[in-house]
Enzyme design. Structure first.
Site, mmCIF file in Angstrom:
data_model
loop_
_atom_site.group_PDB
_atom_site.id
_atom_site.type_symbol
_atom_site.label_atom_id
_atom_site.label_comp_id
_atom_site.label_asym_id
_atom_site.label_seq_id
_atom_site.Cartn_x
_atom_site.Cartn_y
_atom_site.Cartn_z
ATOM 1 N N TYR A 28 0.810 -1.221 0.000
ATOM 2 C CA TYR A 28 0.000 0.000 0.000
ATOM 3 C C TYR A 28 0.844 1.272 0.000
ATOM 4 O O TYR A 28 0.311 2.371 -0.086
ATOM 5 C CB TYR A 28 -0.907 0.018 1.237
ATOM 6 N N GLY A 29 2.174 1.121 0.104
ATOM 7 C CA GLY A 29 3.029 2.296 0.251
ATOM 8 C C GLY A 29 4.185 2.327 -0.722
ATOM 9 O O GLY A 29 3.992 2.278 -1.940
ATOM 10 N N THR A 30 5.398 2.392 -0.186
ATOM 11 C CA THR A 30 6.581 2.619 -1.031
ATOM 12 C C THR A 30 7.007 1.400 -1.834
ATOM 13 O O THR A 30 7.905 1.500 -2.667
ATOM 14 C CB THR A 30 7.762 3.098 -0.162
ATOM 15 N N LEU A 31 6.381 0.252 -1.608
ATOM 16 C CA LEU A 31 6.667 -0.925 -2.441
ATOM 17 C C LEU A 31 5.863 -0.918 -3.737
ATOM 18 O O LEU A 31 6.132 -1.721 -4.640
ATOM 19 C CB LEU A 31 6.375 -2.213 -1.663
ATOM 20 N N GLU A 44 10.873 -4.490 5.999
ATOM 21 C CA GLU A 44 9.829 -3.936 6.857
ATOM 22 C C GLU A 44 10.166 -4.036 8.349
ATOM 23 O O GLU A 44 9.385 -3.600 9.191
ATOM 24 C CB GLU A 44 8.497 -4.643 6.584
#
Length: 229
Positions: free
Chosen positions: A58-61, A135
């Site tokens: 949902y983010g920087t990946l 993570e």
């Protein structure tokens, strides 16, 4: 490599060939792929796809963001496969912490939260270990836990609609429970529906952050500070 199982043969010539094939296969350590018995009288091992875990990013990946390079590496080695754009079934708080790092909070249905849109990948165990390291799951940065999703499809006019309506069980990296509630309060109990360019503005890469504090320390400083906005 699985052992080869000799078939029945009374010919000494065939036995010699069988032994030679065994030695050759063992020396190069590459299984011969077949679903039937070979002509030489051996039962051949089949290659099967490696088990995978569905991971909701949902983010920087996500594609276009700073950590997507890791998933690109995993896709090149066959350790990750893009499955599509998905959205959470329930509302979840998606917020930004220190340095505009995104955090999904495991507080389903919290007032002020939204259904969160992201990307789904099937990841092998080897790929999963690299994601866990990124993570910080062993350092209490994030924790990988189940989440329910549905596929979404974008229309030509920019609107989105649910896919086939089938729920999909996956896993996501949530903010660690030790600070999740404080992170939600620090963000005024207002969440995003997606982490996009606007939300990522001001994001600071890991190498450019102060090195005298751990990331967990930086999180604690952030949640204990006063929001000046």
């Amino acid at each position: 490599m699985e052992d080869l199982v000799p078939g029945s043969s009374s010919s000494s010539l065939n036995s010699t060939k069988d032994l030679s094939l065994q030695k050759l296969s063992a020396s190069i350590s590459i299984p011969i792929i077949s679903s039937e018995r070979s002509q030489m009288g051996f039962q051949i091992a089949e290659n099967k796809p490696a088990p995978s875990t569905l991971i909701f990013t949902y983010g920087t990946l996500k594609r276009g963001f700073s950590n997507h390079g890791l998933l690109q590496d995993l896709m090149r080695t066959g350790d990750a496969v893009f499955r599509g754009t998905y959205r959470t079934i329930d509302n979840y708080p998606l917020v930004c912490g220190p340095y505009r790092v995104p955090f999904l909070l495991n507080l389903p249905g919290a007032s002020g939260s939204k259904r969160v849109t992201g990307e789904l990948y099937a990841v092998t165990a080897r790929g999963l270990s690299r994601l866990d390291e990124l993570e910080g799951t062993t350092r209490c940065h994030y924790e990988r836990l189940p989440i329910m999703l549905e596929p979404i499809t974008a229309t030509d006019d920019g609107e989105e609609y649910g896919g086939d309506g089938k729920a999909c069980a996956a896993e996501a990296y949530y903010a660690h429970r030790s600070y999740a509630v404080e992170m939600w309060k620090r963000n005024g109990k207002r969440g995003y529906g997606a982490y996009g360019e606007k939300e990522a503005k001001g994001y600071v890469k890991r190498k450019d952050r102060p090195q005298n504090l751990s990331f967990l320390d930086q999180i604690h400083v952030f949640v204990s500070s006063i929001d000046s906005n």
